[in-house]
Design an enzyme around this catalytic site. Sequence first.
Site, PDB file in Angstrom:
ATOM      1  N   GLY A 253      40.372  60.955  47.475  1.00 60.37           N
ATOM      2  CA  GLY A 253      40.613  60.501  48.832  1.00 60.37           C
ATOM      3  C   GLY A 253      39.533  59.651  49.461  1.00 60.37           C
ATOM      4  O   GLY A 253      39.659  59.268  50.629  1.00 60.37           O
ATOM      5  N   ASP A 272      49.239  60.852  45.074  1.00 61.44           N
ATOM      6  CA  ASP A 272      48.617  61.308  43.826  1.00 61.44           C
ATOM      7  C   ASP A 272      49.565  62.269  43.128  1.00 61.44           C
ATOM      8  O   ASP A 272      50.308  63.008  43.777  1.00 61.44           O
ATOM      9  CB  ASP A 272      47.271  61.984  44.076  1.00 61.44           C
ATOM     10  CG  ASP A 272      46.434  62.050  42.803  1.00 61.44           C
ATOM     11  OD1 ASP A 272      45.704  61.066  42.524  1.00 61.44           O
ATOM     12  OD2 ASP A 272      46.511  63.053  42.071  1.00 61.44           O
ATOM     13  N   ASP A 298      54.541  61.097  41.320  1.00 64.22           N
ATOM     14  CA  ASP A 298      54.153  60.190  40.245  1.00 64.22           C
ATOM     15  C   ASP A 298      54.367  58.749  40.693  1.00 64.22           C
ATOM     16  O   ASP A 298      55.504  58.328  40.934  1.00 64.22           O
ATOM     17  CB  ASP A 298      54.985  60.497  38.998  1.00 64.22           C
ATOM     18  CG  ASP A 298      54.567  59.700  37.781  1.00 64.22           C
ATOM     19  OD1 ASP A 298      53.784  58.736  37.924  1.00 64.22           O
ATOM     20  OD2 ASP A 298      55.015  60.034  36.671  1.00 64.22           O
ATOM     21  N   CYS A 370      37.570  52.186  37.201  1.00 63.95           N
ATOM     22  CA  CYS A 370      36.135  52.463  37.069  1.00 63.95           C
ATOM     23  C   CYS A 370      35.765  52.403  35.584  1.00 63.95           C
ATOM     24  O   CYS A 370      35.187  53.324  35.031  1.00 63.95           O
ATOM     25  CB  CYS A 370      35.777  53.810  37.686  1.00 63.95           C
ATOM     26  SG  CYS A 370      36.782  55.199  37.121  1.00 63.95           S
TER      27      CYS A 370
END
Length: 428
Positions: A253, A272, A298, A370
């Site tokens: 979050g 999520d 999903d 990431c």
Amino acid sequence: MGSGAEARAQAARILAEVLAGSATLPEAFGRVRIAPRDVGFVRELCWGTARHGLRLEHVVRAQLKRPPRARDLDVHALLLIGAYQLNWLKVPVHASVHATVAACAHLGKDWARGLVNAVLRRIATMDLTQDDPVWPRAARHDHPEWLLDALAAAWPDQWLAIVEAGNARPPMTLRAAGSRETARARLTAEGIESIPGQLADSALYLDTPRDVTQLPGFAEGRLSVQDEGAQLAAPLLGAETGEHVLDACAAPGGKSLHLAQHTAGVDLVALDIDPRRCARIRENLDRAGASTQVIAADASHPDGWWDGRPFDRILLDAPCTASGILRRQPDVRLLRRRDDVAKLARIQRSLLDALWPLLRAGGTLVYCTCSVLPEEGEQVVQGFLDTHPDAVVSTIEADWGILRGPGRQLLPTVDRHDGFYYARLTHS
């Protein structure tokens, strides 16, 4: 430092789940009851041991006559933890070995006391913080062989720096909501020194990690813990007041809260797949009083949650190998395998394909991972562009990162930001 045998036993139980491949560190850590006084120490043992896990594994295995049995992974984890303490923590050898041996009783493994004592006494004569040229490459660099190969192939001139960053302790980075200078002044008034970030005008680096709940402004949401590289997402998305915005794959979050605070009056949906992680999103948003719809569903199957109203902006922070944030998720080096890259790339592409039709004409989607691997960044986005003529690259004009394909790659650094790939697309 040190909180006794029970704390070490708890750390061994947690790490054993990771070694078995049955849980990530945060998952296993969250399932174990730890005395409040021991939480910081147990976390240090678990995260620190995982960070140097491949090196520790090589050295400890060399002291054993046979590989550990599956039912004794807790003892093996205890050996790794003991070796970590002896080399990276300022715990006297006698106290460290004594408490680690005593932890065998807390694990119900009294038979292992002699083994743990003998192995740790031998390791106490070594300096594992220094590379040994005879060690295998994975042990020398504390990265799995497959990842070293991938990094060297993608970044021949930077891979060693990426590895060094992945093995470093991450800095404590804050995001200020509102004026960064005001937040910094409040910290200074409390005797807390900080340094402004260079990429995001909301980023502050603390000189020394602190309990975030005690920082001035945290309780009311004026300060949050968030890496500087992650703080680039909300400005890149550029949402405007009143726009309907989706943060897909939103847990825990941090980016959702940034989106809500970056633009007042944004109509935000945070999504999520994991209901438990959605609870974390709500905690983050509630702390700052942000009014946001949180949905557990999903993202790749919109029929199950989308109300049919097109989004003006979509942030897709897709699941990935986390190769750009290895220092924050050190268990990745123990859990990920080479074939995970292709599996995750397929998931990333499926999410892009599923979410694109939800974006209005003229709307903007920011794709983010990431990761530092091109298979999860530029290649996914370029493959999507090749099959979606209505998707147009909105070039990211910035002085950070490296231009790679349709987006920009930010490589991790030792004392500043993590590694991220960002691409911005417009629906024509």
